[in-house]
Design an enzyme around this catalytic site. Sequence first.
Site, PDB file in Angstrom:
ATOM      1  CG  HIS A 139      -1.952  -1.071   1.210  1.00 25.31           C
ATOM      2  ND1 HIS A 139      -2.939  -1.156   0.256  1.00 25.31           N
ATOM      3  CD2 HIS A 139      -2.153  -2.128   2.038  1.00 25.31           C
ATOM      4  CE1 HIS A 139      -3.698  -2.212   0.492  1.00 25.31           C
ATOM      5  NE2 HIS A 139      -3.241  -2.823   1.564  1.00 25.31           N
TER       6      HIS A 139
ATOM      7  CG  ASP B 150      -7.459  -6.321   3.504  1.00 29.43           C
ATOM      8  OD1 ASP B 150      -8.188  -5.595   2.808  1.00 29.43           O
ATOM      9  OD2 ASP B 150      -6.233  -6.159   3.588  1.00 29.43           O
TER      10      ASP B 150
ATOM     11  CD  GLU C 212      -4.042  -9.353   3.879  1.00 27.98           C
ATOM     12  OE1 GLU C 212      -4.196  -8.168   4.180  1.00 27.98           O
ATOM     13  OE2 GLU C 212      -3.378  -9.742   2.889  1.00 27.98           O
TER      14      GLU C 212
ATOM     15  CD  GLN D 136      -0.370  -9.172   5.255  1.00 29.52           C
ATOM     16  OE1 GLN D 136       0.000  -8.594   4.246  1.00 29.52           O
ATOM     17  NE2 GLN D 136      -1.098  -8.599   6.203  1.00 29.52           N
TER      18      GLN D 136
END
Length: 262
Positions: A48, A177, A151, A149
């Site tokens: 991000h 998320d 999510e 991850q």
Amino acid sequence: MQTPVNSFKAALREGPVQLGFWLALAHPDIAEICAGQGYDWLLIDGEHGPQTLPGIVAQLRAVEATPPCSAIVRVPGHDSVTIKQVLDLGAQTLMVPMVETAEQAKAIVTASRYPPAGERGLGGARASRWGGYPAYVAEANAQVCIIAQIETATAVDNIEAIAAVDGIDALFLGPADLAATEGLLGASSFDALFKLTGEALARIVATGKPAGILSRDERLVQQFLDGGARFIANGIDSFTFAKGAGDGLRRWRERIAAQGGV
């Protein structure tokens, strides 16, 4: 051994909980400042944050110059070329977002290892000090650390299968998320999210793989501490800066107003 030992990877297996902080602003000075505060690890956010490869190198150097802090780089996705490039820059620990299946996890591990264990291409880059570490190719695989991850609801369903993949060193829960995919955004849904993250944490811990989380909500951080998480991030540089700047402004606005606008 010439290749640096991955102290973060070693600390996941033993020792105290590793406390970290998120670097979203992509500036080496911020990395150096945060490393100097005593954090165990900093995450350079390439998913991000406005990161470039030269920018990642600059932040890696800033963290390396401030031991014992370790750097983690979150890559944008599962692309094998990006994984190779970031490892070649000298990163040893990668966080990979949105890992949903064991097949994806296996492909990520394959991209991160030199043959015969994987398919990472050979190149005389910074990680080997441009050929200055002749044994780098032989030593690098053991020092690479891959964090998957978790999510999405699909990823939660596959926690055990993902954790069972050889070369996946830890699982990191992404509560924001996960909340979005489960329709649990907003304060009114916190109790349901808290239940979901608690159950996911227990399942990760049961696999024997280290669990981690990022949250600015102390309730979630405490939940993971109590539940056996091995590494936790409690803040993000951009949010921390924004809050500090805003709090200071409001405090002085109120003081000036109380004095009649003087």
